[in-house]
Scaffold this active site. Structure first.
Site, PDB file in Angstrom:
ATOM      1  N   GLY A  10       0.854  -1.093   0.108  1.00 53.92           N
ATOM      2  CA  GLY A  10      -0.015   0.087  -0.066  1.00 53.92           C
ATOM      3  C   GLY A  10       0.939   1.209   0.267  1.00 53.92           C
ATOM      4  N   GLY A  13       0.014   4.936  -0.912  1.00 51.21           N
ATOM      5  CA  GLY A  13      -1.322   5.467  -0.438  1.00 51.21           C
ATOM      6  C   GLY A  13      -0.725   6.606   0.655  1.00 51.21           C
ATOM      7  N   TYR A  14      -1.663   7.351   1.387  1.00 54.18           N
ATOM      8  CA  TYR A  14      -1.529   8.497   2.378  1.00 54.18           C
ATOM      9  C   TYR A  14      -0.342   8.178   3.240  1.00 54.18           C
ATOM     10  CZ  TYR A  14      -3.284  11.753   5.786  1.00 54.18           C
ATOM     11  OH  TYR A  14      -3.081  13.025   6.886  1.00 54.18           O
ATOM     12  N   GLY A  16       1.202   5.094   3.486  1.00 53.04           N
ATOM     13  CA  GLY A  16       1.967   4.396   3.044  1.00 53.04           C
ATOM     14  C   GLY A  16       3.313   4.999   2.374  1.00 53.04           C
ATOM     15  N   ARG A  35       1.522  -3.272  -7.425  1.00 61.48           N
ATOM     16  CA  ARG A  35       0.498  -4.156  -7.809  1.00 61.48           C
ATOM     17  C   ARG A  35       0.145  -3.846  -9.222  1.00 61.48           C
ATOM     18  NH1 ARG A  35      -4.368  -2.783  -6.164  1.00 61.48           N
ATOM     19  NH2 ARG A  35      -3.903  -0.692  -5.537  1.00 61.48           N
ATOM     20  N   LYS A  44       0.310   6.725  -9.428  1.00 62.53           N
ATOM     21  CA  LYS A  44       0.708   5.836  -8.586  1.00 62.53           C
ATOM     22  C   LYS A  44       2.185   5.251  -9.198  1.00 62.53           C
ATOM     23  CE  LYS A  44      -3.077   3.758  -6.260  1.00 62.53           C
ATOM     24  NZ  LYS A  44      -2.798   4.015  -5.008  1.00 62.53           N
ATOM     25  N   LYS A 138     -10.494  -4.092  11.573  1.00 65.98           N
ATOM     26  CA  LYS A 138      -9.130  -4.382  12.025  1.00 65.98           C
ATOM     27  C   LYS A 138      -9.134  -5.481  13.107  1.00 65.98           C
ATOM     28  CE  LYS A 138      -7.736   0.210  10.841  1.00 65.98           C
ATOM     29  NZ  LYS A 138      -7.393   1.646  11.015  1.00 65.98           N
ATOM     30  N   HIS A 202     -17.352   9.142  14.241  1.00 70.45           N
ATOM     31  CA  HIS A 202     -16.070   9.310  14.689  1.00 70.45           C
ATOM     32  C   HIS A 202     -16.102  10.486  15.611  1.00 70.45           C
ATOM     33  CE1 HIS A 202     -14.419   5.957  12.754  1.00 70.45           C
ATOM     34  NE2 HIS A 202     -14.434   6.345  11.484  1.00 70.45           N
TER      35      HIS A 202
HETATM   36  N1  NAP Z   1      -5.363   8.138  12.076  1.00 67.72           N
HETATM   37  C1  NAP Z   1      -6.091   8.482  11.256  1.00 67.72           C
HETATM   38  O1  NAP Z   1      -6.551   9.993  11.159  1.00 67.72           O
HETATM   39  C2  NAP Z   1      -5.944   8.038  10.075  1.00 67.72           C
HETATM   40  C3  NAP Z   1      -6.455   8.768   8.959  1.00 67.72           C
HETATM   41  C4  NAP Z   1      -6.301   8.119   7.744  1.00 67.72           C
HETATM   42  C5  NAP Z   1      -6.065   6.732   7.759  1.00 67.72           C
HETATM   43  N2  NAP Z   1      -5.885   5.764   8.607  1.00 67.72           N
HETATM   44  C6  NAP Z   1      -5.586   4.398   8.921  1.00 67.72           C
HETATM   45  O2  NAP Z   1      -4.588   4.255   7.997  1.00 67.72           O
HETATM   46  C7  NAP Z   1      -4.460   3.031   7.104  1.00 67.72           C
HETATM   47  C8  NAP Z   1      -4.211   3.534   5.814  1.00 67.72           C
HETATM   48  O3  NAP Z   1      -5.069   4.604   5.118  1.00 67.72           O
HETATM   49  P1  NAP Z   1      -4.868   5.509   4.014  1.00 67.72           P
HETATM   50  O4  NAP Z   1      -5.517   6.748   4.273  1.00 67.72           O
HETATM   51  O5  NAP Z   1      -3.030   5.827   3.866  1.00 67.72           O
HETATM   52  O6  NAP Z   1      -4.983   4.637   2.974  1.00 67.72           O
HETATM   53  P2  NAP Z   1      -5.253   5.132   1.234  1.00 67.72           P
HETATM   54  O7  NAP Z   1      -4.252   6.377   1.033  1.00 67.72           O
HETATM   55  O8  NAP Z   1      -6.814   5.420   0.839  1.00 67.72           O
HETATM   56  O9  NAP Z   1      -4.901   3.825   0.574  1.00 67.72           O
HETATM   57  C9  NAP Z   1      -3.582   3.028   0.856  1.00 67.72           C
HETATM   58  C10 NAP Z   1      -3.262   2.123  -0.141  1.00 67.72           C
HETATM   59  O10 NAP Z   1      -4.112   0.942  -0.149  1.00 67.72           O
HETATM   60  C11 NAP Z   1      -4.263   0.176  -1.272  1.00 67.72           C
HETATM   61  N3  NAP Z   1      -5.453  -0.283  -1.950  1.00 67.72           N
HETATM   62  C12 NAP Z   1      -6.637   0.775  -1.953  1.00 67.72           C
HETATM   63  N4  NAP Z   1      -7.691  -0.009  -2.748  1.00 67.72           N
HETATM   64  C13 NAP Z   1      -6.973  -1.422  -2.960  1.00 67.72           C
HETATM   65  C14 NAP Z   1      -7.374  -2.511  -3.463  1.00 67.72           C
HETATM   66  N5  NAP Z   1      -8.455  -2.575  -3.927  1.00 67.72           N
HETATM   67  N6  NAP Z   1      -6.736  -3.771  -3.551  1.00 67.72           N
HETATM   68  C15 NAP Z   1      -5.248  -3.382  -3.132  1.00 67.72           C
HETATM   69  N7  NAP Z   1      -4.832  -2.344  -2.535  1.00 67.72           N
HETATM   70  C16 NAP Z   1      -5.596  -1.310  -2.187  1.00 67.72           C
HETATM   71  C17 NAP Z   1      -3.363   1.018  -2.432  1.00 67.72           C
HETATM   72  O11 NAP Z   1      -2.100   0.514  -2.266  1.00 67.72           O
HETATM   73  P3  NAP Z   1      -1.324   0.671  -3.660  1.00 67.72           P
HETATM   74  O12 NAP Z   1      -0.089   1.854  -3.291  1.00 67.72           O
HETATM   75  O13 NAP Z   1      -0.719  -0.785  -4.104  1.00 67.72           O
HETATM   76  O14 NAP Z   1      -1.830   1.231  -4.944  1.00 67.72           O
HETATM   77  C18 NAP Z   1      -3.494   2.427  -1.562  1.00 67.72           C
HETATM   78  O15 NAP Z   1      -2.331   3.138  -1.873  1.00 67.72           O
HETATM   79  C19 NAP Z   1      -5.934   2.489   7.276  1.00 67.72           C
HETATM   80  O16 NAP Z   1      -6.051   1.558   8.279  1.00 67.72           O
HETATM   81  C20 NAP Z   1      -6.847   3.765   8.113  1.00 67.72           C
HETATM   82  O17 NAP Z   1      -7.702   3.375   8.825  1.00 67.72           O
HETATM   83  C21 NAP Z   1      -5.753   6.549  10.056  1.00 67.72           C
END
Ligand code: NAP
Length: 244
Positions: A10, A13-14, A16, A35, A44, A138, A202
């Protein structure tokens, strides 16, 4: 500190992207899952190529191809998954069950960090619909990890400043509001679409219940500032200056 071979799943992503950057900066041998499903997503691809230029290796692998996931995790000691888990972005947490299967089969991974990085799901068993779905998922992933006896670290980051600070927790923007600020909970809002219902849920837990502050860190947990005392934390006053 010892260096590891780290695979980020991942990675574009944000969270990642930041984890890949941090892993490279710490001098770990860093791998990022590439992927095939990203297809013609040029942003990406460019992000992945920029990781490569910075020294990361790109490992092809797909959640639709178990063998490819096993091969990808076989090359590393640590797997960090940052797959999406927020409804209004996209939401795929249960795909991690496939990653757990691959890690179990590969048998070499010394530590797995699943996609958490939010509120502690063990404290959110009472959470409101629809916002509770990521917590439930989770928990399902935690159960699978623990049943497979995979060594793990769960990172509970509560809320990221980027989502909540600049906008003083106003909807539909991440920058400071100009002109007016909504005070939640005045009883005048009659209905919300589903995506915002999740966010409001939330907010209820965070601001009304105080779920991010009213808890003790339990056995097996550790507070980040104890683990990393060298990190300099930014005070809100300084953080907000970027918006001026
Ligand atoms: N504490 C907070 O305020 C907060 C805020 C946001 C998120 N979070 C948590 O942080 C974690 C990551 O969130 P994020 O916002 O960083 O996520 P995101 O940017 O929306 O997505 C992260 C990655 O998920 C992968 N992905 C998306 N759809 C997919 C699919 N169908 N199959 C396989 N991979 C897929 C993609 O990976 P690729 O790079 O491979 O394309 C994407 O780059 C989550 O658990 C979320 O709950 C916490």
């Amino acid at each position: 500190m010892g260096k590891s071979k780290v695979l980020v799943v991942g990675g574009t992503g944000y969270i990642g992207r930041r984890i890949v950057k941090a892993s490279l900066a710490e001098g770990h041998e860093t791998y990022v899952l590439q992927r095939p499903e990203i297809g013609v997503d040029i942003e990406k691809l460019e992000t992945l190529l920029s990781f490569k230029r910075q020294g990361a290796s790109l490992n092809e692998g797909s959640f639709n191809d178990h063998k490819s996931l096993v091969e990808a995790v076989k090359q590393v000691d640590v797997v960090i998954c940052t797959i999406s888990g927020v409804h209004f972005r996209s939401h795929n947490l249960l795909l991690q069950l496939k990653l757990v299967d691959a890690i179990k089969e590969a048998g070499n991974v010394k530590r797995f960090l699943p996609s958490e990085f939010g509120m502690d799901p063990t404290l959110m068993g009472h959470a409101l619909e629809l916002g509770r779905v990521p917590f439930d998922e989770k928990m399902a992933v935690r159960k699978a990890i623990e049943e497979a006896n995979i060594p793990f670290t769960y990172v509970v980051a509560n809320c990221f400043a980027g989502y909540f600070a600049g906008n003083v927790s106003q909807f539909e923007r991440f920058t400071p509001p100009k002109g007016k600020v909504f005070l939640y909970g005045d009883g005048k809002v009659k209905g919300l679409d589903l995506a915002w219902q999740e966010v409001v849920g939330h907010f209820y837990h965070i601001f009304y219940e105080g779920c991010l502050t009213n808890f003790e860190i339990r056995e097996g947990g550790e507070e980040a500032s104890h683990l990393y005392p060298q990190v300099e934390y930014t005070r809100m006053e300084d953080y907000l200056k970027v918006y001026v």
